[in-house]
Structures are given as structure tokens and as C-alpha cells.
Scaffold this motif. Structure first.
Motif, PDB file in Angstrom:
ATOM      1  N   PRO A  53       0.837  -1.199   0.000  1.00  0.00           N
ATOM      2  CA  PRO A  53       0.000   0.000   0.000  1.00  0.00           C
ATOM      3  C   PRO A  53       0.877   1.257   0.000  1.00  0.00           C
ATOM      4  CG  PRO A  53       0.011  -1.038   2.170  1.00  0.00           C
ATOM      5  CD  PRO A  53       0.765  -1.956   1.253  1.00  0.00           C
ATOM      6  N   ALA A  54       0.377   2.340  -0.615  1.00  0.00           N
ATOM      7  CA  ALA A  54       1.117   3.608  -0.680  1.00  0.00           C
ATOM      8  C   ALA A  54       1.523   4.065   0.720  1.00  0.00           C
ATOM      9  CB  ALA A  54       0.246   4.682  -1.339  1.00  0.00           C
ATOM     10  N   HIS A  55       2.761   4.534   0.844  1.00  0.00           N
ATOM     11  CA  HIS A  55       3.255   4.938   2.165  1.00  0.00           C
ATOM     12  C   HIS A  55       4.458   5.858   2.034  1.00  0.00           C
ATOM     13  CE1 HIS A  55       5.522   1.331   0.987  1.00  0.00           C
ATOM     14  NE2 HIS A  55       6.543   1.902   1.591  1.00  0.00           N
ATOM     15  N   LEU A  56       4.699   6.584   3.115  1.00  0.00           N
ATOM     16  CA  LEU A  56       5.938   7.337   3.308  1.00  0.00           C
ATOM     17  C   LEU A  56       6.772   6.598   4.352  1.00  0.00           C
ATOM     18  CD1 LEU A  56       4.403  10.921   3.749  1.00  0.00           C
ATOM     19  CD2 LEU A  56       5.399   9.979   1.645  1.00  0.00           C
ATOM     20  N   HIS A  57       8.091   6.505   4.106  1.00  0.00           N
ATOM     21  CA  HIS A  57       9.006   5.947   5.111  1.00  0.00           C
ATOM     22  C   HIS A  57       9.569   7.068   5.973  1.00  0.00           C
ATOM     23  CE1 HIS A  57       9.737   1.806   3.531  1.00  0.00           C
ATOM     24  NE2 HIS A  57       9.413   2.345   2.376  1.00  0.00           N
ATOM     25  N   PHE A  58       9.649   6.815   7.267  1.00  0.00           N
ATOM     26  CA  PHE A  58      10.300   7.752   8.191  1.00  0.00           C
ATOM     27  C   PHE A  58      11.287   7.014   9.091  1.00  0.00           C
ATOM     28  CE2 PHE A  58       6.453  10.033   7.111  1.00  0.00           C
ATOM     29  CZ  PHE A  58       6.842  11.364   7.094  1.00  0.00           C
ATOM     30  N   ARG A  59      12.451   7.631   9.281  1.00  0.00           N
ATOM     31  CA  ARG A  59      13.337   7.231  10.382  1.00  0.00           C
ATOM     32  C   ARG A  59      13.622   8.498  11.173  1.00  0.00           C
ATOM     33  NH1 ARG A  59      19.388   4.975   9.588  1.00  0.00           N
ATOM     34  NH2 ARG A  59      19.629   7.073   8.716  1.00  0.00           N
ATOM     35  N   ILE A  60      13.371   8.458  12.449  1.00  0.00           N
ATOM     36  CA  ILE A  60      13.534   9.656  13.279  1.00  0.00           C
ATOM     37  C   ILE A  60      14.500   9.333  14.408  1.00  0.00           C
ATOM     38  CG2 ILE A  60      12.329  11.452  14.583  1.00  0.00           C
ATOM     39  CD1 ILE A  60       9.737  10.528  13.153  1.00  0.00           C
TER      40      ILE A  60
ATOM     41  N   PRO B  79      15.526   5.513  18.502  1.00  0.00           N
ATOM     42  CA  PRO B  79      15.254   5.721  17.076  1.00  0.00           C
ATOM     43  C   PRO B  79      13.934   5.049  16.678  1.00  0.00           C
ATOM     44  CG  PRO B  79      17.527   5.051  17.406  1.00  0.00           C
ATOM     45  CD  PRO B  79      16.841   4.908  18.738  1.00  0.00           C
ATOM     46  N   LEU B  80      13.171   5.751  15.866  1.00  0.00           N
ATOM     47  CA  LEU B  80      11.869   5.246  15.431  1.00  0.00           C
ATOM     48  C   LEU B  80      11.893   5.070  13.918  1.00  0.00           C
ATOM     49  CD1 LEU B  80       8.806   4.648  15.789  1.00  0.00           C
ATOM     50  CD2 LEU B  80       8.418   7.122  15.553  1.00  0.00           C
ATOM     51  N   ILE B  81      11.625   3.860  13.471  1.00  0.00           N
ATOM     52  CA  ILE B  81      11.515   3.587  12.036  1.00  0.00           C
ATOM     53  C   ILE B  81      10.081   3.171  11.771  1.00  0.00           C
ATOM     54  CG2 ILE B  81      12.226   2.063  10.148  1.00  0.00           C
ATOM     55  CD1 ILE B  81      14.988   1.930  11.467  1.00  0.00           C
ATOM     56  N   THR B  82       9.414   3.893  10.890  1.00  0.00           N
ATOM     57  CA  THR B  82       8.002   3.576  10.664  1.00  0.00           C
ATOM     58  C   THR B  82       7.560   4.053   9.282  1.00  0.00           C
ATOM     59  OG1 THR B  82       5.854   3.541  11.762  1.00  0.00           O
ATOM     60  CG2 THR B  82       7.009   5.675  11.705  1.00  0.00           C
ATOM     61  N   HIS B  83       6.316   3.779   8.940  1.00  0.00           N
ATOM     62  CA  HIS B  83       5.681   4.277   7.720  1.00  0.00           C
ATOM     63  C   HIS B  83       4.447   5.084   8.114  1.00  0.00           C
ATOM     64  CE1 HIS B  83       7.876   1.005   5.928  1.00  0.00           C
ATOM     65  NE2 HIS B  83       6.953   0.418   5.222  1.00  0.00           N
ATOM     66  N   ILE B  84       3.969   5.912   7.179  1.00  0.00           N
ATOM     67  CA  ILE B  84       2.582   6.388   7.224  1.00  0.00           C
ATOM     68  C   ILE B  84       1.896   5.859   5.966  1.00  0.00           C
ATOM     69  CG2 ILE B  84       1.020   8.355   7.328  1.00  0.00           C
ATOM     70  CD1 ILE B  84       3.287   9.970   8.502  1.00  0.00           C
ATOM     71  N   PHE B  85       0.785   5.157   6.160  1.00  0.00           N
ATOM     72  CA  PHE B  85       0.072   4.523   5.050  1.00  0.00           C
ATOM     73  C   PHE B  85      -1.128   5.364   4.627  1.00  0.00           C
ATOM     74  CE2 PHE B  85       2.190   1.038   7.246  1.00  0.00           C
ATOM     75  CZ  PHE B  85       2.721   0.307   6.200  1.00  0.00           C
ATOM     76  N   ASP B  86      -1.416   5.325   3.348  1.00  0.00           N
ATOM     77  CA  ASP B  86      -2.563   6.034   2.763  1.00  0.00           C
ATOM     78  C   ASP B  86      -3.844   5.207   2.975  1.00  0.00           C
ATOM     79  OD1 ASP B  86      -4.520   7.123   1.143  1.00  0.00           O
ATOM     80  OD2 ASP B  86      -3.200   7.389  -0.593  1.00  0.00           O
TER      81      ASP B  86
END
Lengths: 298, 298
Positions: B223-230, B237-244
Motif C-alpha cells: 500500500p502507498a506509504h511514506l518511510h520515516f526514520r527519526i 530511534p523510530l523507524i516507521t511508515h505512514i500509510f494512505d
């Protein structure tokens, strides 16, 4: 928060539900054998990760290590196979997949250095092709399970030089293959060739498998051996080694490949006549070993 | 026949003795954690091979397949990681290794396309760098578990263009990176950037992972998403996605990465003023999402 419907994707808080979700997905694999393989593989991979509580850091290291392992592969060298060998997986597979009648030659692992389409030599030829080492004359017979000679048996033989290196580890692109040959038997099933005496050697020193072995078992050496692959009409292909009985590493083979029936005498000889009538002006070794093949699977 | 002494190497006729021999060897691993990992790994690999009665042919295929998989790795693409993702191993590891207080943002898998040292952009900049797609403005805040803004948080964001490709899949050597950025928060913990709307896409079509998925689950789309590592001082450290939320593949993610709390609204907007004061002459999307980090492990 989410207002999406409550599907299976929403159950990931519990680890066992991740595994269930993945297995449910792979249970849709159309081919029955592939389905069986995938479900068992995934079950065991998940069990491993849970049992050891694999950390994100260890996982990331493993991913990089696999990528790095891929970089050490080249024609005639499969670094992944060295791991399979070093984990005993290769011998386990050989053992469970090879129905061996009594008196048939035992198989062992193929190892990472087999090349297809090796150079063909006439029976009795010198296959060393410039490899350094003490001369060795090997001979014997390919027999079927009933004791009859196997004609038209295609024998691949490959082994190390006296540095413990294979041609694929030392500039095969420039120098071509050495200590590597294909021989074909005549009606008598006999084989013979000259080459150089193989020596004990460690797993390749420049890859990832040696890193793993140094950090774990500390056992990275293999006992001196010749590799053979023998293929003949009506016979099951036989992949095996002949090991040198005098090797220091016979009982600590890095890849668990030794079987007692594959240990043979590489007999030291003084200068003088060789078994094939040639006169040697220096020390050499002789080896006599017969291979007993098994019938091809129906 | 052999006249060599009866050592452990002589017990290989029984499969369980191969496993015992290998485990005995690896039990000498000096580092306790590595020993634990290796013994469990080998135990499970052997159990798998025995359970499915792995054949020599299947083993040989696997060795070649691993070697082939290595060839598909390149900077920003780890093909082995796609297998880990597709086997649910990545999500299992993320889940069991990430102690998450309630209200903290859920982590998900990193995926194969993260690049270190991505280009740095000023907050609010357009990071698309020429990537094709519908404009998207994303904004939000990085908070700690107590609700306070996180200053100096280093945010990696990376995502697909409107073809479903990442820069690393499309000539990054020639064109440089796009839709990939590093942003650093100020004292207010706020982030914002312009880019293009990510779309659903399948696992790379040219590697070995897609071959495996096609032969097994038949589910190769994400599914469409943005990757983030913060990453931020004092924070884990947080590695995650935001999904559409509108994605067709939200409940069949090829790599089991979706978590309900990570599904968000990419809101369609008509031409006109954007949240940052810019005036848009075409349709665009807006996204608002706050990330809640957790305290660094002591």
C-alpha cells in the motif's frame, strides 16, 4: 486511532499472530511441494527469531551480512554453499536424499568449487595444467552395484594445489582452469590421471564464511581430498571425495564431510617406474580407489 | 573399509547424529550470545531440512537462488531484506524488540531502500527533486512520550514517485537521489515538506523476491506509504511508515508492515492556498501526522 474495519492486519500485538498471519498467506501457495517447503521454512525461521528474541540490531547485521556474502560469490565459488556446508546442512541433505545400498560408495558434499564444462582430458593424462605440487598418479575403476565396469562414465575431478588453493581462487580468468578435468571411461570402466597431491586447506580466507567460523567453531580447515562427480547412463550420479588418511584435519573437517569409507592411502613413492610405465625422476604419490555407483532412480 | 580409529566423525549414518555433531562443534562458540544464536539457528535449519526431507535437487536450487539473490543487491537495495520482509521476519523482529509505551508511535519495518547520508533539506522545502507525481504537503510534530516537542530530531523520509519506483530503482547513479531527504527539527519539534504523493507499488519486478512471491502468496503489492526514520538525543530511534487510508492493498501488504495506527488521511485539495501560505495552481494533497517517540534504552 483508526476507523478501518477490523481485519487480520489488526492483530499484530501478539507475536504468535504475526506467524499465523504469514503462514495463512503462504498456505495459498499453489504447488503442494513448494507450499510444504515454505510453510516449514517460515515456521522454523519464526521459531528461531522468537526463541533467541532476535533484536533489531542483530537482524540488521544479518541482512548486511547476507548482502556481503553475495558479493563473495563468483563463477566456481558459492559463498552461501560454504555456510550450508559449515552448518552441516549439506551433509544432512546428502545423507537423507541418497539411498545407498551396502557396498556402494558413500556420497559427500559437492563443495563450493565445482565448475560445469571443465576441460576434457584423455584417460591417463596429466590434468595438473601447471598446478604446483608433488606429482600424484590416481587410478581405479568405476563399477556398478553388481560389480560390473561402468562404460562411458563421465568423471569430473577437481582439487587444490600445494598451496591449498583451487583454480577458481587464483586467477582462473587469466590462467584458465588447472587441477580440474573431465575424463570418460571406456568399456573397462577404468580411470587414471596424473596431477599433484592435494593438501589440507582452510575455507577461503577472504569471504564471510571464514569470519563466521573464526567467531564460532574455530575449525576452518578441511583435510586434503580429491573431489569426484561421476555420471553414467543408468547410474545415479555420485558426488564424493577421497580423503588423505594422513591429514591432520581428518576428524575436524570444517564442513563435516568426512566418511570413513572415503579415507584412502596416498602412497609415497621413490623416483623410478610409475604404475603407468612412466619413469619418475622425483618422489611421487600413488592412489588406488574404486567407485561403486548405484542404479539410477526409477 | 577403514582402519581409522572410531571417532565422532564415524557416526553419520543416522541423521540425528549429524545434527548432534554440528551442535557440539558450535557449542564451543566463545561469545555467549553468538553461541545462543548459532545453536538455535542450526537446530532450526536442520529441523526444517529433516521435516520436509529436503532433496539434493531442492538444496542445489536453493544455493543457486541465494547466489542469484546476492546479485540483485545494490546500494539502497538489499534483496535479502525483501525476503525477510515477505516472510514476516522483519515485522516479528520489530515487534518483539520494540518496547512501546501506550500512545507511542508504532514502528514498522525499514524496508530495503533506506540510504544513509541522504541529502539535507531546510524544513518546509520541496524534497521531490524532480520526482513525478501529484504535489503533497506533509506536516506534523515530533513529540516525546510526555508530549513535549523533540528538538534536533533528524528525520529521514523516503518514498516512491507516481510510478511506484524509488530513486534507487531508477538510475540514482546518473540522476541523484529524489523523494529522499534529511530534515532536522527546531525547538518546536515541527516538521514539514513538499513532495509528491506516494502510490501503491509491487516488490521490485526484476529480482528473486518477486519470483518467490509470485510462486507462493501471489501478494506482491505494498500500500502507498511514506518511510520515516527519526533519530533524536535521548529518544529511541523510530523507524516507521505512514500509510494512505485509500490504498487498495492496505490489508494485503506483501510484507505484513501495516499497523492500524499508522494509517492516515492524505487529503485531496483543490488549487488554492496551501497550509504553508503557498498558492497552488493545481490539485494537491495534505497530510498531518504527529510522531511520538519513546525514551532511549538505558
Amino acid at each position: 486511532m483508526s476507523d478501518t474495519p477490523n481485519t487480520t492486519e489488526h492483530r499484530y500485538d501478539a507475536l504468535h499472530l504475526i506467524t499465523e498471519e504469514v503462514l495463512a498467506r503462504y498456505s495459498k501457495t499453489p504447488d503442494p511441494r513448494l507450499r510444504e517447503l515454505m510453510l516449514s521454512l517460515i515456521k522454523h525461521i519464526h521459531s528461531f527469531a522468537k526463541e533467541v528474541k532476535l533484536t533489531a540490531e542483530e537482524w540488521a547485521f544479518t541482512m548486511s551480512f547476507l548482502e556481503e556474502t553475495g558479493k563473495w560469490c563468483s563463477p566456481g565459488r558459492n559463498e552461501f554453499m560454504i555456510f550450508s556446508d559449515a552448518f552441516g546442512l549439506s551433509m544432512l541433505t546428502v545423507t537423507q536424499d541418497y539411498p545407498r545400498p551396502e557396498h556402494a560408495t558413500e556420497p559427500t558434499l559437492v563443495g563450493p568449487f565445482l565448475l560445469e564444462n571443465a576441460p576434457q582430458f584423455a584417460m591417463g593424462a596429466d590434468i595438473s595444467a601447471g598446478a604446483a605440487g608433488t606429482p600424484m598418479y590416481a587410478q581405479g575403476q568405476i563399477l556398478d552395484i553388481h560389480g560390473q565396469p561402468v562404460a562411458n562414465a563421465v568423471i569430473d575431478v577437481w582439487h587444490s594445489d600445494d598451496r591449498g588453493l583451487y583454480d577458481v581462487q587464483d586467477g582462473i580468468e587469466e590462467n584458465g582452469p588447472w587441477a580440474r578435468a573431465v575424463l570418460t571411461t571406456g568399456a573397462d570402466g577404468r580411470y587414471s590421471f596424473w596431477s599433484v597431491l592435494p593438501v589440507d586447506y582452510p575455507v577461503p580466507q577472504d569471504g564471510t564464511a571464514i569470519q563466521m567460523l573464526k567467531a564460532t567453531t574455530g575449525r576452518s580447515w578441511r583435510p586434503a581430498h580429491l573431489h569426484f562427480r561421476i555420471q553414467a547412463p543408468g547410474q545415479r550420479p555420485l558426488i564424493t571425495h577421497i580423503f588423505d588418511r594422513t591429514s591432520q584435519n581428518l576428524y575436524s573437517d570444517a564442513v563435516f564431510g568426512v566418511r570413513p569409507s572415503l579415507i584412502a592411502d596416498f602412497v609415497p613413492q621413490k623416483p623410478g617406474p610409475a604404475p603407468d610405465g612412466k619413469t619418475m625422476d622425483r618422489d611421487f604419490f600413488t592412489l588406488q580407489y574404486n567407485f561403486v555407483m548405484t542404479d539410477a532412480l526409477k
